[in-house]
Design an enzyme around this catalytic site. Structure first.
Site, PDB file in Angstrom:
ATOM      1  N   SER A 146       0.649  -1.112  -0.010  1.00  0.00           N
ATOM      2  CA  SER A 146      -0.048  -0.050  -0.065  1.00  0.00           C
ATOM      3  C   SER A 146       0.916   1.304  -0.063  1.00  0.00           C
ATOM      4  CB  SER A 146      -1.211   0.256   1.213  1.00  0.00           C
ATOM      5  OG  SER A 146      -1.902   0.953   0.997  1.00  0.00           O
TER       6      SER A 146
ATOM      7  N   ASP B  64      -9.165  -3.865  -5.249  1.00  0.00           N
ATOM      8  CA  ASP B  64      -8.958  -4.646  -4.052  1.00  0.00           C
ATOM      9  C   ASP B  64      -9.803  -3.983  -2.966  1.00  0.00           C
ATOM     10  OD1 ASP B  64      -7.377  -2.546  -3.343  1.00  0.00           O
ATOM     11  OD2 ASP B  64      -5.758  -3.854  -3.028  1.00  0.00           O
TER      12      ASP B  64
ATOM     13  N   HIS C 236      -7.564  -5.959  -0.141  1.00  0.00           N
ATOM     14  CA  HIS C 236      -6.340  -5.190   0.252  1.00  0.00           C
ATOM     15  C   HIS C 236      -5.640  -5.594   1.228  1.00  0.00           C
ATOM     16  CE1 HIS C 236      -3.912  -1.535  -0.429  1.00  0.00           C
ATOM     17  NE2 HIS C 236      -3.824  -1.253   0.842  1.00  0.00           N
TER      18      HIS C 236
END
Length: 296
Positions: free
Chosen positions: A83, A241, A263
């Site tokens: 991320s 996601d 995610h």
């Protein structure tokens, strides 16, 4: 992964926004660090400011890289960022390519997050709703810092607005102008495999009915959150996601962009409660062998 397939350089795992090392006994990279180490890899899960800009986090990461190099005697490290950790790793590699062998983006918002854009429009930082959200994030951050048993360094600075802006399409576009290494020239394409001696890789997942909404994900609250967040996506509606779009995640050599992983599943969080057919740990083990094969 056998001992002979362990990478040459240490693997440094960089968390995303509101990231941590261990919350009491629960690791951010659930089962991943241990699996890599069993295969002979030297692995460090590091901490940077959970709420701050890519640049501030990147400078913190550079300082940690230098510590790891002194500790291990290695010349370089392989960075793997999840991320916002992907943007953090990209910054470090752009600033000091001599210290970095590779950057791997795992569900990284390399062209911004439509979820961040939605929050920017509806929860502006100078609005009442924005201030309430900012306060909530500060409380969550403070609580997580108290519970993080894996980090023992100095108190890390907090900048909620800087963190949020660093993830919007506009904020990442500005970041990409300064640090374009590894980015594709065309939307949805691959980026250059190597820039300034640093190899670039990426992989990501998408929410897939029949896979990500079944299996052990039926008992996973974060998967439900990702399905809610996915409703904010327009450009990549149906191809995200929950927090990052499929094509927005592309960087360097794209290993895959439609794994059946949300995610959080992509780093095996929520105690490994992943969807049908998902094997997030295997992706990391295969990548370690890939780095080894590349001489990294």
């Amino acid at each position: 992964m056998s001992q002979g397939s362990a990478p040459r350089y240490p693997m440094v795992l960089v968390p995303g926004m509101l990231g941590f090392i261990h919350l009491v006994l629960y690791p951010y990279w659930y089962g991943i660090v241990e699996a890599l180490r069993r295969g002979g890899a030297v692995v460090f899960a590091v901490q940077v400011s959970p709420l701050n800009s890519n640049e501030v986090r990147g400078e913190q990461l550079l300082a940690r890289i230098e510590e790891i190099l002194r500790e291990t005697g290695a010349d370089k490290v392989n960075l793997i960022g999840h991320s916002q950790g992907s943007l953090t790793a990209r910054y470090a590699a752009a600033k000091r390519p001599d210290l970095v062998a590779s950057v791997t983006s795992v569900a990284g918002p390399n062209h911004g997050s439509e979820l961040a854009d939605y929050l920017h429009r509806h929860y502006a930082h100078d609005s009442l709703k924005g201030r309430l959200l900012s306060g909530l994030l500060r409380v969550i951050n403070a609580l997580m810092c108290l519970l993080d048993t894996g980090y023992h360094g100095p108190k890390l600075p907090v900048d909620v607005h800087g963190s949020h802006h660093s993830l919007t399409t506009e904020g990442v576009a500005l970041f990409n102008q300064r640090y374009p290494q590894g980015l594709p020239e065309t939307w949805g394409g691959h980026g250059p495999e190597e820039v300034n001696g640093v190899r670039y890789y990426s992989w990501s997942g998408t929410l897939q009915p029949g896979k990500t909404d079944r299996g052990r994900n039926l008992f996973d609250g974060t998967n439900r959150s990702c399905r809610l967040f996915a409703k904010t996506f327009v450009r990549e509606a149906g191809h995200c996601d929950g927090m990052v779009g499929r094509y927005s995640s592309h960087l360097g050599t794209v290993i895959g962009d439609d794994f059946p992983l949300d995610h959080f599943d992509i780093v095996n969080q929520s105690l490994g409660l992943v969807g049908k057919g998902a094997e997030p740990i295997r992706l990391f083990l295969e990548h370690a062998a890939r780095l080894k094969a590349a001489g990294l």
